[in-house]
Write a protein that holds these residues in place. Structure first.
Motif, short mmCIF file in Angstrom:
data_model
loop_
_atom_site.label_atom_id
_atom_site.label_comp_id
_atom_site.label_asym_id
_atom_site.label_seq_id
_atom_site.Cartn_x
_atom_site.Cartn_y
_atom_site.Cartn_z
N ILE A 1 42.92 61.67 -46.90
CA ILE A 1 42.59 60.25 -46.79
C ILE A 1 43.83 59.47 -47.19
N THR A 2 44.14 58.44 -46.41
CA THR A 2 45.20 57.50 -46.76
C THR A 2 44.66 56.09 -46.59
N THR A 3 45.28 55.16 -47.28
CA THR A 3 44.87 53.76 -47.14
C THR A 3 46.04 52.85 -47.46
N THR A 4 45.97 51.66 -46.95
CA THR A 4 46.97 50.64 -47.26
C THR A 4 46.52 49.78 -48.43
N LEU A 5 45.33 50.04 -48.94
CA LEU A 5 44.76 49.27 -50.04
C LEU A 5 45.18 49.85 -51.39
N LYS A 6 44.98 49.10 -52.44
CA LYS A 6 45.24 49.60 -53.80
C LYS A 6 43.97 50.32 -54.26
N ALA A 7 43.90 51.60 -53.95
CA ALA A 7 42.70 52.39 -54.19
C ALA A 7 42.52 52.73 -55.66
N ALA B 1 46.65 53.61 -61.35
CA ALA B 1 47.39 52.43 -60.90
C ALA B 1 48.84 52.81 -60.64
N GLY B 2 49.41 52.27 -59.57
CA GLY B 2 50.80 52.54 -59.23
C GLY B 2 51.01 53.82 -58.45
N THR B 3 49.94 54.54 -58.15
CA THR B 3 50.03 55.80 -57.42
C THR B 3 49.82 55.54 -55.93
N GLU B 4 50.54 56.27 -55.10
CA GLU B 4 50.34 56.13 -53.66
C GLU B 4 48.92 56.58 -53.30
#
Length: 150
Positions: free
Chosen positions: A78-84, A106-109
């Motif tokens: 899973i990938t996202t452009t959001l701050k997951a 937080a701060g993780t891709e």
């Protein structure tokens, strides 16, 4: 040894190992959501995760094969452009719908990849929790050889 006790021992060992290696904190290891992993349907898991009815989103991408020749080892990401904050993988027709749950610091891709078991051809859901809201995408994965005892 009964199956439930065996599962508890197995999960305890896995979470203990992950905590000791720093992959997750001790607090996260103690707070794993057993009920969500025991959910038998998508609606059960959505409710337990607090996802309600997740909205479909183009910002969430599920990477999975169209056809999995062996359901015992299906690569899914899973990938996202959001701050997951969290990500989860669900398999609609598996005996337990929730296949994996990830907490994203937080701060993780916002990218995860793993291998899951699938008992049969099914829809696979990629869920992402961002800004307190769950979003999802879905893809059908055809399985030629079941991996959940089939």
């Amino acid at each position: 040894m009964n199956q439930q006790r065996r599962s508890v021992l197995k999960y305890s060992a896995v979470f203990g190992l992950m905590a000791s290696t720093g992959l997750i904190s001790t607090a996260q290891a103690q707070e794993w959501n057993k009920a969500a992993f025991e959910g038998k349907s998508l609606d059960d898991v959505f409710k337990i995760l607090g996802a309600g009815s997740p909205d479909k989103s183009a910002a969430v991408t599920l990477n999975a094969p169209d056809i999995a020749e062996n359901g015992a080892v299906v690569p899914v990401g899973i990938t996202t452009t959001l701050k997951a904050e969290q990500m989860a993988i669900l398999v609609e027709k598996n005996p337990s719908s929730l296949a994996a749950q990830f907490f994203i610091p937080a701060g993780t891709e916002p990218f995860v990849t793993t291998r899951i078991k699938m008992g049969q051809t099914s829809n696979v859901y990629g869920l992402v929790k961002a800004d307190g809201k769950w979003l999802m995408t879905v893809k059908e994965v055809k399985v030629t050889l079941g991996g959940c005892g089939g």
